[in-house]
Enzyme design. Structure first.
Site, PDB file in Angstrom:
ATOM      1  N   HIS A 114       0.760  -1.210  -0.149  1.00 19.65           N
ATOM      2  CA  HIS A 114      -0.543  -0.223  -0.153  1.00 19.65           C
ATOM      3  C   HIS A 114       1.037   1.499  -0.399  1.00 19.65           C
ATOM      4  CE1 HIS A 114      -2.869  -2.307   2.000  1.00 19.65           C
ATOM      5  NE2 HIS A 114      -3.763  -2.810   1.262  1.00 19.65           N
ATOM      6  N   LYS A 172     -17.908  -6.632   6.878  1.00 21.34           N
ATOM      7  CA  LYS A 172     -16.639  -7.447   6.520  1.00 21.34           C
ATOM      8  C   LYS A 172     -15.912  -6.941   8.392  1.00 21.34           C
ATOM      9  CE  LYS A 172     -14.398  -5.738   2.371  1.00 21.34           C
ATOM     10  NZ  LYS A 172     -12.697  -5.384   2.075  1.00 21.34           N
ATOM     11  N   ARG A 221      -2.083  -5.380  -8.439  1.00 18.52           N
ATOM     12  CA  ARG A 221      -1.142  -6.038  -8.886  1.00 18.52           C
ATOM     13  C   ARG A 221      -0.851  -7.260  -9.669  1.00 18.52           C
ATOM     14  NH1 ARG A 221      -3.121  -7.415  -2.521  1.00 18.52           N
ATOM     15  NH2 ARG A 221      -4.911  -7.202  -3.857  1.00 18.52           N
ATOM     16  N   SER A 266      -2.930  -7.998   2.890  1.00 26.47           N
ATOM     17  CA  SER A 266      -3.600  -8.119   4.620  1.00 26.47           C
ATOM     18  C   SER A 266      -3.479  -9.788   5.355  1.00 26.47           C
ATOM     19  CB  SER A 266      -4.047  -7.059   4.728  1.00 26.47           C
ATOM     20  OG  SER A 266      -3.565  -6.013   4.434  1.00 26.47           O
TER      21      SER A 266
HETATM   22  P1  ADP Z   1      -9.967  -3.465  -0.257  1.00 26.58           P
HETATM   23  O1  ADP Z   1     -10.575  -4.064   0.465  1.00 26.58           O
HETATM   24  O2  ADP Z   1     -10.485  -2.399  -0.960  1.00 26.58           O
HETATM   25  O3  ADP Z   1      -9.170  -4.185  -1.424  1.00 26.58           O
HETATM   26  P2  ADP Z   1      -7.108  -3.492   0.775  1.00 26.58           P
HETATM   27  O4  ADP Z   1      -7.147  -2.763   1.454  1.00 26.58           O
HETATM   28  O5  ADP Z   1      -6.936  -4.797   0.729  1.00 26.58           O
HETATM   29  O6  ADP Z   1      -8.662  -2.880   0.315  1.00 26.58           O
HETATM   30  O7  ADP Z   1      -6.653  -2.755  -0.782  1.00 26.58           O
HETATM   31  C1  ADP Z   1      -6.284  -1.696  -0.817  1.00 26.58           C
HETATM   32  C2  ADP Z   1      -5.950  -1.349  -2.441  1.00 26.58           C
HETATM   33  O8  ADP Z   1      -4.012  -1.354  -2.349  1.00 26.58           O
HETATM   34  C3  ADP Z   1      -6.715  -1.549  -3.753  1.00 26.58           C
HETATM   35  O9  ADP Z   1      -6.719  -1.347  -4.068  1.00 26.58           O
HETATM   36  C4  ADP Z   1      -5.144  -3.456  -3.728  1.00 26.58           C
HETATM   37  O10 ADP Z   1      -5.096  -4.305  -4.828  1.00 26.58           O
HETATM   38  C5  ADP Z   1      -4.064  -2.507  -3.506  1.00 26.58           C
HETATM   39  N1  ADP Z   1      -3.334  -3.664  -2.843  1.00 26.58           N
HETATM   40  C6  ADP Z   1      -3.346  -4.416  -1.989  1.00 26.58           C
HETATM   41  N2  ADP Z   1      -2.412  -4.415  -1.496  1.00 26.58           N
HETATM   42  C7  ADP Z   1      -1.215  -4.541  -2.906  1.00 26.58           C
HETATM   43  C8  ADP Z   1      -0.341  -4.620  -2.915  1.00 26.58           C
HETATM   44  N3  ADP Z   1       0.835  -5.614  -1.910  1.00 26.58           N
HETATM   45  N4  ADP Z   1       0.878  -3.769  -3.500  1.00 26.58           N
HETATM   46  C9  ADP Z   1      -0.542  -3.230  -4.370  1.00 26.58           C
HETATM   47  N5  ADP Z   1      -1.742  -2.216  -4.454  1.00 26.58           N
HETATM   48  C10 ADP Z   1      -1.745  -3.426  -3.668  1.00 26.58           C
END
Ligand code: ADP
Length: 159
Positions: free
Chosen positions: A17, A41, A90, A128
């Site tokens: 992130h 969630k 990703r 995560s």
């Molecule tokens: P959500 O539940 O909205 O998907 P996340 O916290 O999982 O929330 O992800 C928020 C954003 O960050 C999403 O667009 C996700 O694709 C991106 N994201 C999550 N992990 C990574 C990572 N390792 N590298 C790049 N982008 C990421």
């Protein structure tokens, strides 16, 4: 002044992130993390904890701010007068979901453009959920999350 919002669960925030946020911060005048409060969630970390951990992790990024919202992201963008909605991409498998979200957000707020950014390959396989699973089993995640995030997770996951 071109503002972007970066919405997500961030449960917890990872270097993946933060990589995306850094790239967005180089493209826009201001980037606002929006910790999404989603009643469907059940997050491990509270909204306040997730906000605090992002604030600490982005302390040295001058044009990055953090907030939370239970509102539609399209409305958050309107309230913040954001021109862009940042999401990370990703794998190809992310694309289908992000594409659908982008189309829906264009319907809800045509004034905000979805910008999909690709992280450094080090973070391509990172999410995560995997981090929480590894911390639960005491594995090494130091390459993927800051120490403050690790401490917060250990506090919740290891008694
Ligand atoms: P959500 O539940 O909205 O998907 P996340 O916290 O999982 O929330 O992800 C928020 C954003 O960050 C999403 O667009 C996700 O694709 C991106 N994201 C999550 N992990 C990574 C990572 N390792 N590298 C790049 N982008 C990421």
């Amino acid at each position: 002044m071109k503002k972007a919002i970066y919405p997500g669960s961030f449960d917890p925030v990872t270097y993946g992130h933060l990589d995306i946020a850094q790239r967005a911060a180089a493209l826009f005048d201001e980037v606002i993390f929006v910790v999404a409060v989603n009643p469907t969630k059940v997050p491990l970390l509270s909204t306040a904890e997730r906000v605090k951990l992002i604030e600490i992790a982005t302390g040295d990024m001058k044009n990055v701010k953090v907030t939370s919202s239970a509102d539609l992201i399209a409305n958050v963008a309107r309230v913040e007068s954001a021109v862009a909605l940042i999401r990370g991409l990703r794998h190809v498998s992310d694309f289908e979901y992000e594409f659908q979200m982008a189309m829906m957000n264009y319907h809800l707020n045509p004034d905000v453009s979805t910008v999909l950014l690709i992280p450094d390959e080090k973070y391509i396989h990172l999410n995560s959920t995997v981090i929480k699973d590894i911390v639960r089993l005491n594995g090494d995640v130091s390459r993927y999350i800051p120490d403050t995030v690790l401490a917060a997770l250990q506090n919740k996951l290891i008694s």
